[in-house]
Write an enzyme that holds these catalytic residues in place. Structure first.
Site, short mmCIF file in Angstrom:
data_model
loop_
_atom_site.label_atom_id
_atom_site.label_comp_id
_atom_site.label_asym_id
_atom_site.label_seq_id
_atom_site.Cartn_x
_atom_site.Cartn_y
_atom_site.Cartn_z
N ALA A 35 0.84 -1.21 0.00
CA ALA A 35 0.00 0.00 0.00
C ALA A 35 0.87 1.25 0.00
O ALA A 35 0.64 2.19 -0.79
CB ALA A 35 -0.93 -0.01 1.21
N SER A 41 2.80 -7.73 3.55
CA SER A 41 2.75 -7.85 2.08
C SER A 41 3.72 -8.93 1.58
O SER A 41 3.38 -9.72 0.70
CB SER A 41 3.11 -6.52 1.42
OG SER A 41 2.19 -5.53 1.79
N GLY A 82 -2.61 -14.77 -3.43
CA GLY A 82 -2.55 -14.06 -4.69
C GLY A 82 -3.45 -12.84 -4.73
O GLY A 82 -3.75 -12.24 -3.70
N GLU A 140 -10.02 -19.82 -4.33
CA GLU A 140 -9.94 -19.87 -2.87
C GLU A 140 -11.33 -19.79 -2.29
O GLU A 140 -12.31 -19.52 -3.01
CB GLU A 140 -9.09 -18.72 -2.34
CG GLU A 140 -7.62 -18.85 -2.67
CD GLU A 140 -6.81 -17.72 -2.05
OE1 GLU A 140 -6.42 -17.85 -0.89
OE2 GLU A 140 -6.58 -16.71 -2.73
N HIS A 174 -7.54 -16.83 9.99
CA HIS A 174 -7.27 -17.81 8.93
C HIS A 174 -7.30 -19.20 9.56
O HIS A 174 -6.71 -19.40 10.63
CB HIS A 174 -5.90 -17.54 8.29
CG HIS A 174 -5.72 -18.21 6.97
ND1 HIS A 174 -5.62 -19.58 6.85
CD2 HIS A 174 -5.67 -17.72 5.71
CE1 HIS A 174 -5.49 -19.89 5.57
NE2 HIS A 174 -5.53 -18.77 4.85
N ARG A 211 -13.96 -18.45 5.14
CA ARG A 211 -12.90 -18.57 6.14
C ARG A 211 -13.40 -18.59 7.57
O ARG A 211 -12.89 -19.34 8.41
CB ARG A 211 -11.97 -17.36 6.00
CG ARG A 211 -10.73 -17.73 5.31
CD ARG A 211 -9.82 -16.59 5.16
NE ARG A 211 -9.01 -16.92 3.98
CZ ARG A 211 -8.11 -16.13 3.47
NH1 ARG A 211 -7.91 -14.95 4.00
NH2 ARG A 211 -7.41 -16.51 2.44
N HIS A 226 -5.47 -12.94 11.30
CA HIS A 226 -4.91 -12.83 9.95
C HIS A 226 -5.09 -11.45 9.31
O HIS A 226 -4.17 -10.92 8.70
CB HIS A 226 -5.58 -13.89 9.08
CG HIS A 226 -5.02 -14.02 7.71
ND1 HIS A 226 -3.68 -14.25 7.47
CD2 HIS A 226 -5.62 -13.96 6.49
CE1 HIS A 226 -3.48 -14.34 6.16
NE2 HIS A 226 -4.63 -14.14 5.55
N GLU A 254 -4.26 -2.10 4.77
CA GLU A 254 -4.96 -2.79 5.87
C GLU A 254 -5.29 -1.89 7.05
O GLU A 254 -6.26 -2.14 7.77
CB GLU A 254 -4.13 -4.00 6.33
CG GLU A 254 -4.94 -4.93 7.21
CD GLU A 254 -4.26 -6.26 7.48
OE1 GLU A 254 -3.42 -6.69 6.67
OE2 GLU A 254 -4.60 -6.87 8.51
N ARG A 278 -13.37 -10.28 4.97
CA ARG A 278 -12.73 -10.05 3.67
C ARG A 278 -12.78 -11.29 2.80
O ARG A 278 -12.52 -12.40 3.26
CB ARG A 278 -11.27 -9.67 3.92
CG ARG A 278 -10.42 -9.59 2.69
CD ARG A 278 -8.97 -9.45 3.08
NE ARG A 278 -8.45 -10.65 3.69
CZ ARG A 278 -7.42 -11.36 3.23
NH1 ARG A 278 -6.78 -10.97 2.15
NH2 ARG A 278 -7.01 -12.43 3.86
C1 LIG Z 1 0.83 -14.78 5.77
C2 LIG Z 1 -0.10 -13.86 5.03
C3 LIG Z 1 -0.63 -14.24 3.81
C4 LIG Z 1 -1.49 -13.39 3.11
N1 LIG Z 1 -1.94 -13.75 1.88
C5 LIG Z 1 -2.68 -12.87 1.15
C6 LIG Z 1 -3.04 -13.16 -0.19
O1 LIG Z 1 -2.70 -14.19 -0.73
N2 LIG Z 1 -3.78 -12.25 -0.87
C7 LIG Z 1 -4.19 -11.07 -0.31
O2 LIG Z 1 -4.87 -10.29 -0.97
N3 LIG Z 1 -3.82 -10.76 0.96
C8 LIG Z 1 -3.08 -11.62 1.69
N4 LIG Z 1 -2.71 -11.29 2.96
C9 LIG Z 1 -3.07 -9.96 3.50
C10 LIG Z 1 -2.18 -8.90 2.85
O3 LIG Z 1 -0.88 -9.41 2.73
C11 LIG Z 1 -2.15 -7.63 3.68
O4 LIG Z 1 -3.45 -7.22 4.02
C12 LIG Z 1 -1.48 -6.50 2.90
O5 LIG Z 1 -0.24 -6.93 2.41
C13 LIG Z 1 -1.32 -5.28 3.78
O6 LIG Z 1 -0.48 -4.37 3.10
P1 LIG Z 1 -0.14 -2.99 3.76
O7 LIG Z 1 0.79 -2.32 2.81
O8 LIG Z 1 -1.38 -2.31 4.17
O9 LIG Z 1 0.64 -3.36 5.13
P2 LIG Z 1 2.01 -4.16 5.37
O10 LIG Z 1 2.42 -4.90 4.17
O11 LIG Z 1 1.87 -4.92 6.62
O12 LIG Z 1 3.08 -2.99 5.61
C14 LIG Z 1 3.08 -2.23 6.79
C15 LIG Z 1 4.31 -1.34 6.82
O13 LIG Z 1 4.14 -0.35 7.84
C16 LIG Z 1 5.36 -0.21 8.56
N5 LIG Z 1 5.02 0.34 9.88
C17 LIG Z 1 4.07 -0.09 10.76
N6 LIG Z 1 4.03 0.73 11.83
C18 LIG Z 1 4.97 1.67 11.63
C19 LIG Z 1 5.42 2.80 12.39
N7 LIG Z 1 4.88 3.12 13.57
N8 LIG Z 1 6.43 3.56 11.90
C20 LIG Z 1 7.00 3.25 10.70
N9 LIG Z 1 6.59 2.22 9.92
C21 LIG Z 1 5.60 1.44 10.40
C22 LIG Z 1 5.94 -1.60 8.57
O14 LIG Z 1 7.33 -1.53 8.83
C23 LIG Z 1 5.62 -2.05 7.13
O15 LIG Z 1 6.61 -1.53 6.28
C24 LIG Z 1 -1.85 -12.13 3.68
C25 LIG Z 1 -1.33 -11.75 4.91
C26 LIG Z 1 -0.46 -12.59 5.59
C27 LIG Z 1 0.10 -12.14 6.91
#
Ligand SMILES: Cc1cc2nc3c(=O)[nH]c(=O)nc-3n(C[C@H](O)[C@H](O)[C@H](O)COP(=O)(O)OP(=O)(O)OC[C@H]3O[C@@H](n4cnc5c(N)ncnc54)[C@H](O)[C@@H]3O)c2cc1C
Length: 485
Positions: free
Chosen positions: A20, A47, A53, A118, A234, A280, A338, A362, A373
């Site tokens: 994101a 992520s 996927g 899925e 999950h 789920r 999850h 997220e 979701r």
């Molecule tokens: C094991 C697993 C499998 C998954 N499989 C799928 C899938 O197949 N398909 C799907 O659609 N979704 C899947 N998901 C869900 C999906 O991966 C997440 O919802 C999505 O990647 C979230 O992205 P994001 O960029 O919002 O957050 P994240 O990818 O969690 O990134 C958060 C970032 O914020 C930073 N951060 C947090 N707090 C602070 C702070 N106070 N100061 C500075 N930096 C901070 C962290 O360091 C990190 O860089 C899965 C999740 C998991 C855990």
């Protein structure tokens, strides 16, 4: 404390470098962006762990309307319908954009995109990259683009701990590095892309840093929140010792793996028409129940054909690391925290209720996921939402703010030794199956200890939302109020 006030245009500060945050940063060009994250090497995002996927109605015979229907059905129709339509419509273009960024999605021998299926999906519409390593492939490609982008400065190894408010608008952030050094960054806009809250629970698929720090920061500043009670569990993580457990992707069940009890009997028999591919929340509750009753639950994936090192390399590696071989034995499983459907309340444009503060991915809640979701909709939302927000910020005219300023502090962290007890408390009271008295008792514990750290205050807010929703809906199952077990 160093203060970084830029002479020219103030940067857009994006907190979080998961998909994101990176999509937002890239789309904000040519506006200057400071991208922040906690880990020194940029790792630690959910992520990078995503296995299943990205959902997109691209296959012949599938369509946007069918994707919309499945998303609403999974979300127990608690979704914002306009948001769902936007997301499902944006999905094909999002996949195309990711391909243009260098993500190599898996193709079949005929050269066409391969589609998986899925739980909750009525069609084969999940695209993967590197088998079950989709998240890592996305992060790898976007990271290369971010590092090459002249408008993005990536600052790693810092924790965002306070928001600067000027004239009531969010106008900057204060960060702290591992050595305790603080720095103030004034900003044209602050974007929270800090991920979910799974790490607040005793058992989670999330990385340890998914602790809700961004949500706590927004709440401390008075930003409105939404749907905090909806946490997705999950059903199939590897039941081994530890806090962040390896996930066994739902795609395994899509490929023929089955859920069984200690006697090898099907766990889902007679419970749902979709069997092992039921939504789920239904499967997670069944696995939870089997474990609570002491019998345990297993995923039998021995019938899966083909080369595991190509189809499911992440799962294979994680199992072997724990001395288990999915090709030869059933795998012990547990549900895990999850995904958080709730978060900072935003519109589709990422605006929070506080001027100057945005949220995406997220940590945000624009209502697209409803009460539960649909699988593989979150990477999609994080990328599509990030692109939309970044593009809007790139042309926004920053408002000149000169009034008095104040700091909104997230506050001190809970002492490390108290975290396991808080995680266990949430796991027992606020897990896949909830009950009024247990929620009340847990809320009282958090209220009494609220001064001990921001995690306690965040847990208190989550429990409050769970207590207030008295009826079961989607992933929020109130055992005392008609939860379908
Ligand atoms: C094991 C697993 C499998 C998954 N499989 C799928 C899938 O197949 N398909 C799907 O659609 N979704 C899947 N998901 C869900 C999906 O991966 C997440 O919802 C999505 O990647 C979230 O992205 P994001 O960029 O919002 O957050 P994240 O990818 O969690 O990134 C958060 C970032 O914020 C930073 N951060 C947090 N707090 C602070 C702070 N106070 N100061 C500075 N930096 C901070 C962290 O360091 C990190 O860089 C899965 C999740 C998991 C855990």
């Amino acid at each position: 404390m160093r203060s970084r006030v830029r002479r020219g245009r103030l940067p857009i500060v994006v907190i979080g470098s998961g998909v994101a945050g990176m999509a937002t940063a890239l789309a904000a060009a040519p506006a200057p962006v400071r991208l922040l994250c906690r880990a020194k090497d940029g790792s630690g995002s959910a992520s990078a762990l995503a296995q299943g996927g990205i959902a997109a109605a691209l296959d012949e015979g599938d369509g946007v309307e069918a994707h919309v229907r499945d998303t609403l059905e999974a979300g127990a129709r608690h979704n914002d319908v306009a948001a769902v339509r936007w997301l499902c419509k944006a999905a094909p273009a999002t996949v195309a954009w990711l391909e243009a960024q260098g993500v190599a999605f898996d193709h079949g021998p005929d050269g066409c995109l391969q589609f998986g299926r899925e739980g909750g999906h009525g069609a084969f519409r999940i695209v993967h990259a590197g088998g079950d390593a989709t998240g890592a492939a996305l992060v790898h490609a976007l990271r290369a683009k971010v590092q090459a982008a002249p408008h993005v400065q990536w600052r790693r190894g810092v924790d965002a701990e306070a928001l600067l408010l000027r004239d009531g608008c969010v106008a900057g952030v204060r960060v702290r590095d591992a050595r305790g050094r603080q720095e103030v960054i004034e900003a044209a806009a602050v974007v929270l892309a800090t991920g979910g809250i799974g790490a607040l629970y005793a058992h989670t698929s999330n990385p340890p840093g998914a602790d809700g720090a961004g949500l706590a920061l927004a709440m401390a500043a008075g930003a409105a929140t939404r749907d905090l009670e909806f946490v997705q569990f999950h059903p199939t993580a590897l039941a081994v010792d530890g806090h962040s457990l390896p996930l066994l992707t739902e795609a395994l069940r899509g490929a023929g793996a089955g859920l069984v009890d200690a006697a090898g009997e099907p766990l889902m028999r007679g419970l749902h028409s979709l069997g092992d591919l039921a939504p789920r929340d239904v499967v997670a509750r069944r696995v939870w129940q089997a474990r609570q009753q002491g019998g345990g639950a297993w995923l039998d994936a021995m019938s899966i054909q083909g080369d595991w090192s190509i189809r499911f390399p992440t799962v294979l590696k994680a199992c072997l690391a724990h001395g288990l071989d999915p090709r030869r034995e059933p795998l012990p499983i547990t549900p895990v925290a999850h995904f958080h459907m709730g978060g900072v309340a935003t519109g589709l444009d990422g605006c929070s209720s506080l001027s100057g503060l945005y949220a995406v991915g997220e940590v945000a809640c624009n209502g697209v996921h409803g009460a539960n979701r649909l699988a593989s909709n979150s990477l999609l939302e994080a990328v599509a939402g990030g692109r939309r927000l970044g593009a809007a910020l790139s042309v926004a005219t920053p408002v000149a703010m000169q009034g008095t300023h104040r700091w909104s502090e997230r506050g001190a962290s809970l002492p490390r030794e108290y975290l396991p007890a808080l995680r266990e408390l949430l796991w027992r009271a606020a897990g896949p199956v909830r009950e009024g008295m247990a929620l009340r008792d847990a809320w009282r514990v958090c209220t009494a200890a609220a001064a001990a750290g921001w995690q306690m205050r965040l847990a208190k807010a989550l429990l409050r939302a769970m207590r207030r929703r008295r009826r079961s809906l989607g992933a929020h199952c109130r055992e005392d109020r008609g939860c379908p077990m």
